[in-house]
Structure formats: C-alpha cells, structure tokens
Design a protein around this motif. Sequence first.
Motif, short mmCIF file in Angstrom:
data_model
loop_
_atom_site.label_atom_id
_atom_site.label_comp_id
_atom_site.label_asym_id
_atom_site.label_seq_id
_atom_site.Cartn_x
_atom_site.Cartn_y
_atom_site.Cartn_z
N THR A 1 16.68 20.82 26.57
CA THR A 1 15.81 21.85 26.01
C THR A 1 14.34 21.42 25.97
OG1 THR A 1 16.19 21.02 23.77
CG2 THR A 1 17.68 22.72 24.59
N ASP A 2 14.09 20.10 25.92
CA ASP A 2 12.75 19.54 25.81
C ASP A 2 12.00 20.15 24.63
OD1 ASP A 2 10.70 17.83 26.45
OD2 ASP A 2 9.80 19.16 27.96
N SER A 3 12.72 20.27 23.52
CA SER A 3 12.15 20.84 22.29
C SER A 3 11.66 19.70 21.40
CB SER A 3 13.20 21.68 21.57
OG SER A 3 12.75 22.02 20.28
N PRO A 4 10.45 19.81 20.84
CA PRO A 4 9.99 18.75 19.92
C PRO A 4 10.91 18.56 18.73
CG PRO A 4 8.15 20.13 20.62
CD PRO A 4 9.39 20.80 21.10
N ALA A 5 11.46 19.64 18.20
CA ALA A 5 12.37 19.52 17.05
C ALA A 5 13.65 18.78 17.46
CB ALA A 5 12.69 20.90 16.49
N ALA A 6 14.15 19.06 18.66
CA ALA A 6 15.37 18.39 19.12
C ALA A 6 15.11 16.90 19.33
CB ALA A 6 15.87 19.04 20.40
N TRP A 7 13.96 16.55 19.85
CA TRP A 7 13.63 15.13 20.03
C TRP A 7 13.48 14.43 18.68
CZ3 TRP A 7 14.44 12.43 24.11
CH2 TRP A 7 14.33 12.98 25.39
N ASP A 8 12.87 15.09 17.70
CA ASP A 8 12.73 14.47 16.38
C ASP A 8 14.10 14.23 15.75
OD1 ASP A 8 10.05 14.56 16.78
OD2 ASP A 8 9.63 16.18 15.34
N ARG A 9 15.02 15.20 15.87
CA ARG A 9 16.37 15.02 15.32
C ARG A 9 17.08 13.85 16.02
NH1 ARG A 9 16.45 20.75 15.44
NH2 ARG A 9 17.59 20.65 17.44
N HIS A 10 16.89 13.74 17.30
CA HIS A 10 17.54 12.66 18.04
C HIS A 10 16.98 11.29 17.63
CE1 HIS A 10 19.41 10.40 21.19
NE2 HIS A 10 18.25 10.11 21.77
N ILE A 11 15.67 11.19 17.46
CA ILE A 11 15.07 9.91 17.06
C ILE A 11 15.54 9.52 15.66
CG2 ILE A 11 12.89 8.76 16.53
CD1 ILE A 11 11.60 10.47 18.73
N ARG A 12 15.57 10.48 14.72
CA ARG A 12 16.03 10.17 13.36
C ARG A 12 17.51 9.75 13.37
NH1 ARG A 12 12.51 14.70 11.92
NH2 ARG A 12 10.85 13.95 10.51
N ARG A 13 18.30 10.37 14.23
CA ARG A 13 19.71 10.00 14.30
C ARG A 13 19.88 8.57 14.79
NH1 ARG A 13 21.21 13.24 18.12
NH2 ARG A 13 21.30 15.07 16.77
N ILE A 14 19.09 8.16 15.77
CA ILE A 14 19.18 6.78 16.27
C ILE A 14 18.68 5.79 15.23
CG2 ILE A 14 18.37 5.21 18.06
CD1 ILE A 14 20.41 7.25 19.00
N LEU A 15 17.62 6.12 14.50
CA LEU A 15 17.13 5.24 13.45
C LEU A 15 18.18 5.05 12.36
CD1 LEU A 15 13.44 6.49 13.08
CD2 LEU A 15 14.19 4.31 14.03
N GLU A 16 18.84 6.12 11.97
CA GLU A 16 19.88 6.01 10.95
C GLU A 16 21.08 5.21 11.46
OE1 GLU A 16 21.73 6.18 7.40
OE2 GLU A 16 19.67 6.74 7.88
N ARG A 17 21.42 5.38 12.71
CA ARG A 17 22.53 4.60 13.27
C ARG A 17 22.22 3.11 13.25
NH1 ARG A 17 23.04 4.38 19.57
NH2 ARG A 17 21.21 3.10 19.04
N ASP A 18 21.03 2.72 13.66
CA ASP A 18 20.66 1.30 13.66
C ASP A 18 20.59 0.75 12.25
OD1 ASP A 18 20.58 1.48 16.39
OD2 ASP A 18 18.39 1.61 16.52
N ALA A 19 20.06 1.55 11.30
CA ALA A 19 19.99 1.09 9.92
C ALA A 19 21.38 0.88 9.33
CB ALA A 19 19.20 2.09 9.07
N THR A 20 22.32 1.75 9.65
CA THR A 20 23.69 1.58 9.17
C THR A 20 24.32 0.32 9.74
OG1 THR A 20 23.90 3.98 8.97
CG2 THR A 20 25.93 2.69 9.02
N ARG A 21 24.07 0.06 10.98
CA ARG A 21 24.62 -1.15 11.60
C ARG A 21 24.03 -2.40 10.96
NH1 ARG A 21 22.29 -3.93 15.53
NH2 ARG A 21 20.91 -2.18 16.00
N ARG B 1 15.32 -6.16 12.59
CA ARG B 1 14.60 -5.75 13.79
C ARG B 1 15.49 -4.81 14.60
NH1 ARG B 1 12.65 -11.13 13.14
NH2 ARG B 1 10.36 -11.20 13.29
N ILE B 2 14.88 -3.75 15.12
CA ILE B 2 15.58 -2.82 16.00
C ILE B 2 14.71 -2.55 17.22
CG2 ILE B 2 16.85 -1.74 14.12
CD1 ILE B 2 14.89 0.59 14.25
N ARG B 3 15.33 -1.96 18.20
CA ARG B 3 14.65 -1.66 19.47
C ARG B 3 15.04 -0.26 19.91
NH1 ARG B 3 16.27 -2.45 24.88
NH2 ARG B 3 14.53 -2.67 26.34
N LEU B 4 14.06 0.60 20.09
CA LEU B 4 14.27 1.95 20.58
C LEU B 4 13.96 1.99 22.07
CD1 LEU B 4 12.64 4.14 17.76
CD2 LEU B 4 15.02 3.39 17.98
#
Length: 395
Positions: A312-332, A348-351
């Motif tokens: 979709t190349d939607s800014p909102a969709a990209w923001d949701r995806h970035i937050r989801r990856i940040l939360e996944r790394d924080a949980t790990r 330390r994490i790496r995106l």
Amino acid sequence: MANGQGYGGTGGYGAPPPQVPYGQAPYGQAPYGQNPYEQNPYAQPAPPPQPQPYPAQPQPQPPAPRPLYAAARPGGFPGPAPRRNRAAVLLQFLLQWIYAPLWVLGLVLLFVVLIFADYNGSGPSSDGWLKVNRSFVPPRRLRAELSGRPEHWERYVAPILARRIAAAEAAHAAGDGEVQADLGRVVQIRLPLRLYRGLGAAGVVRLAERHGWHGVAAGTDAGHVRLARHFPAPAALNAPSPQDPPAAPGTPWGPQPVRFAPLLPFVFLLQILYVPVYGLLTCWVSRPEPDHWDRWGARWTVGPRAFRAEFTDSPAAWDRHIRRILERDATRLRAAAARTPGTTPVHRIRLNRATYRGAGAQQALRLATEHGWTLDPAYAPDPANSLRLTRPDLP
C-alpha cells in the motif's frame, strides 16, 4: 770487674735493666715490649681473593630435551611446533586427490538422504567432519611442510593472514565487532595450527603487528592463535535529530523507493523456491559483509509483516510496522534480561532497511525515540542499510 759482672757493676744484681741503645725501633716499628709477631707477615690473616682478569668459563651442561611445543619467553606466545613426518605428508598429499572428491560426494548424498528421511536433528556435536579443507594440503604448503624452514612458512601464511585481516576489517566497517566499555569495537580472527606450524604463534603475531593487529594470549592455545584489533568509537554521529524537518525522499535518511506493487505477490510466493536454491549454491562463498543476507533479502524478498506496508505504501502502515518490530525486539531483550537477573546490560537492536524502506530512517528514528531508543554511539550511522539503536535500561 772490668766486664761489669762484679758487685757495683752495671750488670750485677740490683742493677737497673739495660736500656735499648737506640731508644725506638728503627723506621717507626713498635718497640720490643709489644707483640713481636705483629710485624710477621705470616701471622696476618690471608687477604681476600682478588678478582680474576678473566671470568671463569661455565661448565658444559647436557642439552635439555626438546618440548613438544616450544614456548617463548614467559607471558609470550608459543613457538614452532614439531615438524610432521615427511613420508606422511607426501602420502597425504598424494591420497587427498582421491579421498577429497569422494568425501564431498558423500556429503552431498548424505544431505539428500536427510532431506527425504525423517531426520530429528540429532548428530555429532562438532562440524569438523563437514570441513574437507582441514585435511587438505595445498601445493603451496607442501614445500613448507617438507622443509620446515620458518621463511618458507612465513611466505605461505603471510598472504593468508593478509586476506583474513582485510576481511575482518571490512566486516568491522559493515558493523561487525564486539562493543567495549569505551564504545570502541574489537574484531578478532583465529588461525589454526596447520597454517603456521613451522612459524609458531609468536611468528604469526609478529606478522600481524605489521597490519596494526596484536595477539590475544587468552585465546591462543596449542592448536590456534587468536589475533585482535581495537577500533575506537566514531568521533561524531552525523545524523539528523528526530525533531528536524523530514528528510527528502531518496536521500539516505528519507523514504526509499518501494518495489512495483503488482510484483510483490509473485515475489512473496516464488521466494519459497529461489531463496533455498540461492543459499545452497552460494553457501561456500566467503562474504566480508556480516549483513549480506539482510541486504539481499531487502532487495529480493518480502516479509509477511512488511507485505501490507510495502504493497500500500501508506505512511500509517509503515509506522505500524516499525512499532511492531520495535516491540518484538524489546520483548526478546526482556526475556534475555530475565534469564540473567542482577545485571543491567546495555540493550542494542538493529533495524534493517526492509523495516523502514517506505518511511525513511529518520521517521524510524523518531518512532524509536518515543520508546526510549537512541542512536548507538558505537556505530557509524548507515541509514541506507540499517539503523542501530541502543537503550541503557529496558523496563
């Protein structure tokens, strides 16, 4: 009496004792009343021995037995190892052209059988039986094995060491290395004994010092030598602030062009086939970049989580995806910290680029700042490929 012996003479009874005609001993000597043996040279103690004009020659000692693995001075690195038997080296060199191809063919057949069999994953704990090169003697090393001369071994191992050092330094430039307390990074390499047998670990360290590396005694044993180099932390982080205006599209910190949307479903389906094939055909290639597969995957694959954002190349969709990856790394990281209680490590994490391709590295940094993450000062920013973040504590 004329001779002085009679009464009233000078030598009779009651006469005074005779006087010494000279009064004092000649030349300052002691009078006769003192010890007459004081001036006897034989009555004096023997003088201390005078140093010899030439030092005493040491007595020859029997030669000490040669150790199995010669050691350098205390605290140094081991010296050359004993030479191998020449006949055994020649026999191995001749037979390897027969058993090495058969070994490789046997490994291929074994993998085919494991693919179609019900393999539960159990097997030997070491993967040494998979590496045929450990028992292979190249022609360049044959001369060094047969002669045993250090100059021949140095001529053989010097280019190998130079290639491995260059690969390690390229890996550091791509983000590899262990972070130290001063935010610098240490990169290490290790060489097996078969590559420097006649030169010794001390000789390998001497060659490494020419490239700015040093030996690590803690990781050096009778079978390996470990080398390392400390790289200081970057002087300054040339990166925009999260509060700065958004970066322009196409710039390193701005949004990157996404792939053609109608092709993404085909990429999503076909990657199940061509990704394993590409991995099997290129698994033997040595790549200096530690994140090679991440870069390749960002170009030729699409993940199920990033599929909607890129399609979709939607800014909102990209923001949701970035937050989801940040939360996944924080949980790990929380789970890893729970396994080691009582410590406060720096997280330390790496995106990867595929995580923020359409949003841009600056937007990903802005969202990460909301969760307490900042740019890691131990790495130079590389927004075109990845974004490295750090956080001192993680609630």
